[in-house]
Design a protein around this motif. Structure first.
Motif, mmCIF file in Angstrom:
data_model
loop_
_atom_site.group_PDB
_atom_site.id
_atom_site.type_symbol
_atom_site.label_atom_id
_atom_site.label_comp_id
_atom_site.label_asym_id
_atom_site.label_seq_id
_atom_site.Cartn_x
_atom_site.Cartn_y
_atom_site.Cartn_z
ATOM 1 N N THR A 123 50.005 39.348 35.226
ATOM 2 C CA THR A 123 49.369 39.765 36.374
ATOM 3 C C THR A 123 47.887 40.100 36.031
ATOM 4 O OG1 THR A 123 50.135 42.039 36.191
ATOM 5 C CG2 THR A 123 51.276 40.705 37.709
ATOM 6 N N MET A 124 47.748 41.010 35.087
ATOM 7 C CA MET A 124 46.213 41.242 34.752
ATOM 8 C C MET A 124 45.616 40.105 34.052
ATOM 9 S SD MET A 124 45.798 43.841 36.613
ATOM 10 C CE MET A 124 44.179 43.981 36.270
ATOM 11 N N PHE A 125 46.239 39.665 32.969
ATOM 12 C CA PHE A 125 45.632 38.530 32.157
ATOM 13 C C PHE A 125 45.101 37.312 32.971
ATOM 14 C CE2 PHE A 125 47.459 39.868 27.824
ATOM 15 C CZ PHE A 125 46.687 40.866 27.934
ATOM 16 N N PRO A 126 46.034 36.704 33.839
ATOM 17 C CA PRO A 126 45.617 35.612 34.765
ATOM 18 C C PRO A 126 44.295 36.036 35.518
ATOM 19 C CG PRO A 126 47.861 35.781 34.606
ATOM 20 C CD PRO A 126 47.336 36.894 34.172
ATOM 21 N N ILE A 127 44.180 37.097 36.235
ATOM 22 C CA ILE A 127 43.091 37.307 37.043
ATOM 23 C C ILE A 127 41.674 37.761 35.991
ATOM 24 C CG2 ILE A 127 42.260 39.240 38.376
ATOM 25 C CD1 ILE A 127 44.901 39.955 39.130
ATOM 26 N N LEU A 128 42.098 38.333 34.865
ATOM 27 C CA LEU A 128 40.804 38.337 34.104
ATOM 28 C C LEU A 128 40.466 37.119 33.517
ATOM 29 C CD1 LEU A 128 41.832 41.558 32.055
ATOM 30 C CD2 LEU A 128 40.128 41.404 33.566
ATOM 31 N N PHE A 129 41.267 36.002 33.139
ATOM 32 C CA PHE A 129 40.938 34.920 32.607
ATOM 33 C C PHE A 129 40.076 34.240 33.683
ATOM 34 C CE2 PHE A 129 43.984 35.273 28.819
ATOM 35 C CZ PHE A 129 42.897 34.934 27.838
ATOM 36 N N THR A 130 40.575 34.124 34.872
ATOM 37 C CA THR A 130 39.967 33.394 35.996
ATOM 38 C C THR A 130 38.913 33.976 36.333
ATOM 39 O OG1 THR A 130 42.227 32.786 37.109
ATOM 40 C CG2 THR A 130 40.436 32.605 38.234
ATOM 41 N N LEU A 131 38.617 35.034 36.396
ATOM 42 C CA LEU A 131 37.198 35.864 36.760
ATOM 43 C C LEU A 131 35.933 35.607 35.785
ATOM 44 C CD1 LEU A 131 38.484 38.838 38.899
ATOM 45 C CD2 LEU A 131 37.640 36.713 39.790
ATOM 46 N N MET A 132 36.849 35.869 34.636
ATOM 47 C CA MET A 132 35.906 35.700 33.165
ATOM 48 C C MET A 132 35.104 34.463 32.925
ATOM 49 S SD MET A 132 36.343 37.112 29.548
ATOM 50 C CE MET A 132 37.733 35.838 29.087
ATOM 51 N N PHE A 133 36.018 33.628 32.850
ATOM 52 C CA PHE A 133 35.646 32.016 32.526
ATOM 53 C C PHE A 133 34.774 31.510 33.625
ATOM 54 C CE2 PHE A 133 38.811 32.663 29.280
ATOM 55 C CZ PHE A 133 38.122 31.687 28.282
ATOM 56 N N THR A 134 35.037 31.730 35.065
ATOM 57 C CA THR A 134 34.502 31.307 36.020
ATOM 58 C C THR A 134 33.097 31.716 36.344
ATOM 59 O OG1 THR A 134 36.403 30.925 37.339
ATOM 60 C CG2 THR A 134 34.423 30.936 38.518
#
Length: 281
Positions: A59-70
């Motif tokens: 849940t949290m890791f996918p959200i963080l990865f998506t927002l961070m890399f974008t």
């Protein structure tokens, strides 16, 4: 001293008392391979229910990865966050789901460490049902992680040119590949001594595979010597196949390679994992 023998006429009364204590119902039929595997898969879901912190990685890791890399790298790599999001989201989806496969080995190793593993091996069920059930439970985790990445991506502006069908086919392809890859982590989980060792080995393999690929940047921007590894990297092949489906330009060659590779990985590692499981003491 006189020993009084049990009289034969006492036996029916004894049997009746035992039946009354145990219940007079018929003995249930033994669970077949499908039922026992589904039961162990349900156990994996119940563990999440009682320890919801296990969902943090999906849940949290996918959200963080998506927002961070974008928003951190998007402008520098593609010139704008929106353009980068259209390129990177299929890669982030691939990287997220592939990373989660390591928890298959971590879960089985934890069961071994706690002694639960030996109890399950003593049950009169299909021996491989514990491993298959664990894989089925983890497949649901992969689906949940995919939903989180796609939801966040849509909310911040991603639109799949391939439509809903392209996205669903890309996720299905990811599930097939990750199901096969999970057999490798089962082997690591059965051989490693501690859960920390499983985590260390998994990270050592997955980090170069996911980051030295086309997940976050086009291979054409990399040095020529690095492109040779990127081009044959299985994660690159998986990412490009998923990206083609989501972009509406599916590449039959990439998809075929991923499916064949998944079948080969399963054919090689599944028998080894089952053999290690049966011989585990």
């Amino acid at each position: 001293m006189t020993t009084q023998a049990t009289r034969p006429q006492d036996a029916p009364a004894l049997d009746a008392s035992v039946i009354a204590a145990l219940g007079a119902g018929e003995r249930p039929a033994p669970a077949n391979a499908v039922r026992s595997s589904l039961t162990f898969g349900w156990r994996a879901l119940l563990k999440i229910k009682h320890v919801p912190e296990q969902l943090f990685d999906v849940t949290m890791f996918p959200i963080l990865f998506t927002l961070m890399f974008t928003y951190v790298f998007g402008g520098a790599i593609a010139g704008s966050t929106q353009d980068y999001l259209q390129y990177a989201l299929p890669g982030i989806l691939t990287q997220t789901v592939v990373f989660i496969t390591m928890y298959t080995g971590l879960t089985i190793n934890t069961d071994i460490e706690k002694g639960v593993f030996d109890r399950f091996r003593s049950l009169p069920v299909w021996r491989a049902s514990l491993l298959v059930g664990a894989l089925l439970g983890d497949t649901l985790r992969y689906c949940l992680a995919s939903i989180m990445v796609l939801t966040v991506g849509v909310l911040i502006g991603y639109r799949a040119p391939g439509g809903v069908s392209g996205v669903l086919l890309a996720v299905l392809l990811l599930l097939v590949f990750c199901f096969s890859l999970s057999w490798l982590w089962l082997i690591v989980g059965l051989k490693a001594r501690t859960p920390n060792a499983v985590m260390g080995v998994s990270m050592m393999v997955l980090f170069p595979l996911t980051f030295i690929s086309s997940v976050f940047a086009p291979p054409e921007t990399m040095p020529s010597w690095l492109q040779k590894f990127v081009d044959i990297n299985p994660v690159t092949l998986l990412c490009e196949a998923a990206r083609g489906l989501m972009d509406g330009t599916p590449d039959g060659g990439d998809i075929t390679i991923v499916l064949v590779l998944s079948a080969v990985v399963t054919a090689v590692f599944a028998p080894i994992a089952l053999r290690l499981y049966n011989r585990k003491s």
